[in-house]
Design an enzyme around this catalytic site. Sequence first.
Site, PDB file in Angstrom:
ATOM      1  N   HIS A  24       0.863  -1.196   0.000  1.00 28.00           N
ATOM      2  CA  HIS A  24       0.000   0.000   0.000  1.00 28.00           C
ATOM      3  C   HIS A  24       0.896   1.241   0.000  1.00 28.00           C
ATOM      4  O   HIS A  24       0.805   2.074   0.907  1.00 28.00           O
ATOM      5  CB  HIS A  24      -0.928   0.045   1.221  1.00 28.00           C
ATOM      6  CG  HIS A  24      -2.153  -0.805   1.086  1.00 28.00           C
ATOM      7  ND1 HIS A  24      -2.951  -1.138   2.166  1.00 28.00           N
ATOM      8  CD2 HIS A  24      -2.759  -1.346   0.011  1.00 28.00           C
ATOM      9  CE1 HIS A  24      -3.959  -1.874   1.745  1.00 28.00           C
ATOM     10  NE2 HIS A  24      -3.876  -2.010   0.443  1.00 28.00           N
ATOM     11  N   HIS A  80     -12.125  -8.349  -6.394  1.00 28.95           N
ATOM     12  CA  HIS A  80     -11.637  -7.072  -5.860  1.00 28.95           C
ATOM     13  C   HIS A  80     -10.769  -6.393  -6.915  1.00 28.95           C
ATOM     14  O   HIS A  80      -9.932  -7.021  -7.562  1.00 28.95           O
ATOM     15  CB  HIS A  80     -10.838  -7.362  -4.585  1.00 28.95           C
ATOM     16  CG  HIS A  80     -10.253  -6.174  -3.894  1.00 28.95           C
ATOM     17  ND1 HIS A  80     -10.803  -4.915  -3.940  1.00 28.95           N
ATOM     18  CD2 HIS A  80      -9.136  -6.074  -3.111  1.00 28.95           C
ATOM     19  CE1 HIS A  80     -10.044  -4.094  -3.231  1.00 28.95           C
ATOM     20  NE2 HIS A  80      -9.042  -4.761  -2.718  1.00 28.95           N
ATOM     21  N   GLU A  82      -8.463  -3.959  -6.598  1.00 26.47           N
ATOM     22  CA  GLU A  82      -7.140  -3.405  -6.279  1.00 26.47           C
ATOM     23  C   GLU A  82      -6.041  -4.097  -7.104  1.00 26.47           C
ATOM     24  O   GLU A  82      -6.133  -5.278  -7.430  1.00 26.47           O
ATOM     25  CB  GLU A  82      -6.852  -3.535  -4.778  1.00 26.47           C
ATOM     26  CG  GLU A  82      -5.746  -2.601  -4.330  1.00 26.47           C
ATOM     27  CD  GLU A  82      -5.641  -2.465  -2.814  1.00 26.47           C
ATOM     28  OE1 GLU A  82      -6.480  -3.011  -2.078  1.00 26.47           O
ATOM     29  OE2 GLU A  82      -4.681  -1.803  -2.368  1.00 26.47           O
ATOM     30  N   ASP A  84      -3.138  -5.299  -6.763  1.00 26.03           N
ATOM     31  CA  ASP A  84      -2.421  -6.521  -6.382  1.00 26.03           C
ATOM     32  C   ASP A  84      -3.197  -7.775  -6.791  1.00 26.03           C
ATOM     33  O   ASP A  84      -2.638  -8.870  -6.796  1.00 26.03           O
ATOM     34  CB  ASP A  84      -2.085  -6.540  -4.884  1.00 26.03           C
ATOM     35  CG  ASP A  84      -3.273  -6.281  -3.985  1.00 26.03           C
ATOM     36  OD1 ASP A  84      -4.173  -5.527  -4.378  1.00 26.03           O
ATOM     37  OD2 ASP A  84      -3.307  -6.834  -2.874  1.00 26.03           O
ATOM     38  N   HIS A 146     -12.250  -4.666   1.669  1.00 23.09           N
ATOM     39  CA  HIS A 146     -12.052  -3.378   2.318  1.00 23.09           C
ATOM     40  C   HIS A 146     -12.203  -2.195   1.354  1.00 23.09           C
ATOM     41  O   HIS A 146     -11.925  -1.051   1.742  1.00 23.09           O
ATOM     42  CB  HIS A 146     -10.650  -3.318   2.971  1.00 23.09           C
ATOM     43  CG  HIS A 146      -9.502  -3.358   1.993  1.00 23.09           C
ATOM     44  ND1 HIS A 146      -8.525  -2.401   2.006  1.00 23.09           N
ATOM     45  CD2 HIS A 146      -9.193  -4.177   0.992  1.00 23.09           C
ATOM     46  CE1 HIS A 146      -7.643  -2.667   1.046  1.00 23.09           C
ATOM     47  NE2 HIS A 146      -8.051  -3.741   0.420  1.00 23.09           N
ATOM     48  N   ASP A 165      -9.303 -10.350   0.138  1.00 29.53           N
ATOM     49  CA  ASP A 165      -8.399  -9.859   1.184  1.00 29.53           C
ATOM     50  C   ASP A 165      -8.765 -10.358   2.594  1.00 29.53           C
ATOM     51  O   ASP A 165      -7.881 -10.478   3.460  1.00 29.53           O
ATOM     52  CB  ASP A 165      -8.411  -8.325   1.213  1.00 29.53           C
ATOM     53  CG  ASP A 165      -7.552  -7.709   0.120  1.00 29.53           C
ATOM     54  OD1 ASP A 165      -6.508  -8.283  -0.228  1.00 29.53           O
ATOM     55  OD2 ASP A 165      -7.942  -6.648  -0.396  1.00 29.53           O
ATOM     56  N   TYR A 193      -2.562  -7.831   9.772  1.00 36.35           N
ATOM     57  CA  TYR A 193      -3.337  -7.432   8.588  1.00 36.35           C
ATOM     58  C   TYR A 193      -4.646  -6.767   9.021  1.00 36.35           C
ATOM     59  O   TYR A 193      -5.017  -5.702   8.521  1.00 36.35           O
ATOM     60  CB  TYR A 193      -3.631  -8.678   7.727  1.00 36.35           C
ATOM     61  CG  TYR A 193      -4.143  -8.355   6.352  1.00 36.35           C
ATOM     62  CD1 TYR A 193      -3.287  -8.344   5.252  1.00 36.35           C
ATOM     63  CD2 TYR A 193      -5.484  -8.040   6.127  1.00 36.35           C
ATOM     64  CE1 TYR A 193      -3.746  -8.034   3.993  1.00 36.35           C
ATOM     65  CE2 TYR A 193      -5.953  -7.733   4.882  1.00 36.35           C
ATOM     66  CZ  TYR A 193      -5.079  -7.734   3.806  1.00 36.35           C
ATOM     67  OH  TYR A 193      -5.545  -7.419   2.551  1.00 36.35           O
ATOM     68  N   HIS A 226      -4.312 -13.469  -0.054  1.00 42.13           N
ATOM     69  CA  HIS A 226      -2.947 -13.246   0.451  1.00 42.13           C
ATOM     70  C   HIS A 226      -2.646 -14.321   1.495  1.00 42.13           C
ATOM     71  O   HIS A 226      -3.473 -14.584   2.378  1.00 42.13           O
ATOM     72  CB  HIS A 226      -2.802 -11.892   1.157  1.00 42.13           C
ATOM     73  CG  HIS A 226      -2.938 -10.708   0.250  1.00 42.13           C
ATOM     74  ND1 HIS A 226      -2.030 -10.405  -0.737  1.00 42.13           N
ATOM     75  CD2 HIS A 226      -3.879  -9.730   0.200  1.00 42.13           C
ATOM     76  CE1 HIS A 226      -2.398  -9.296  -1.359  1.00 42.13           C
ATOM     77  NE2 HIS A 226      -3.529  -8.866  -0.816  1.00 42.13           N
TER      78      HIS A 226
HETATM   79 FE1  FEO Z   1      -7.233  -4.816  -1.286  1.00 40.53          FE
HETATM   80 FE2  FEO Z   1      -4.997  -7.300  -1.532  1.00 40.53          FE
HETATM   81  O1  FEO Z   1      -5.927  -5.818  -2.115  1.00 40.53           O
END
Ligand code: FEO
Length: 397
Positions: A24, A80, A82, A84, A146, A165, A193, A226
């Site tokens: 991030h 999601h 994002e 990643d 999130h 996530d 996390y 993750h």
């Molecule tokens: Fe919210 Fe692992 O990205």
Amino acid sequence: MQALKILPDIYWVGAVDWNIRTFHGHTYSTKRGTTYNAYLIMDDKITLVDAVYGPFAAEMIEKIKEIIPEQKIDYLIVNHLELDHTGALPEIIKLNPKVKLFCTQKCKEGLSRYYNADWDIQVVHSGEKLKLGKRTLTFIEAPMIHWPDSMFTYCQDEQLLLPNDAFGQHYATSERFDDQVDLSILMEETAKYYANILWPLSQIILKKIEEIQKLNIPIKMIAPSHGIIWRKDPQKAIKAYLSWGKNETKPKVVVVYESMYGATEKMARKIVQGITDAGISVKLFDAAVTERTEIIAEMLEAGGFIIGSSSHDNDTLPTIAGFLHFFKGLKPKNRIGCVFGSYGWAGGAIKSIEEIFKQTGIEIAQPALGVQYGLNENELRRCYEYGMEFAQKLRKR
Ligand code: FEO
């Protein structure tokens, strides 16, 4: 590392990012690296759930090729937006031009902003199902867990939850499952996390877990995007999230400080002695030495926070100011706190920290303790008593 069968006809095709040390941007320190998990479901419709960060696209494609030599992915579930988890999408879609994407409306809007591409996207909503052949997927929207676009995917046939996530950890390992790794490290990284990313979203998380529990869907495995997959004890992860979501705490104090010439540090150490002698668990961190996200992780289950700083320009020292800025955004609930620090003349640090406590809803358990310049014996004793009094208040809660 090769593709790994996690269930009959379901494969992990993700990537391990061993060397990433901040995430991030620079908001999260990843001392143990991370993984980007993606899952390939082999059914009548070959389906990929989530993807990996862009620099790892080739590695992921290699893994997919071990299972299906020709690229023929039919469906792509994007839980999601994002980067990643979507950075590899352009490469995957280039190889599978007929692939159909499934995601939430917010995700669709975000994909168009990030990738400006004309992809075949079907928007899905909570409760909608997608038949793959033998298996059926159910979508559960999870806004703000999130990001606004976030979604979970559930496979009833395997009792498998793919929550992106949620329940994940930044933890790079050659092992993939919870029964293969040190459980204390796994829980430490799961907590870290949660503390640094999900803590301010606790109410939303609680409601979502309760909603899923009411659906009465059995969960035999949680495969996050993750870190480690929960196959031995997925309920351990759910129970931890419920506890953190309720802001449940332990009788533990975290003391954080930054000191200019050592007086504030002396105060901190005496306060810690007082807490220790009162029989309450305590941890002490110099904010200028310990990385912020490690301190925040320690705070997740602590019922008491004591924060101190020397005063500088009528305010806190700059490193702890950065820590407090981040800490304020996490909105911890159900905590007591107090404030200390040495000063030369104005003493503005104490006032600033108390203001942050008020803004975050931390109950100020006792008046701040300020000391001008150095400390004499009486003042050192007072610091010791200050810690002891705070510990006794925490015990009585
Ligand atoms: Fe919210 Fe692992 O990205």
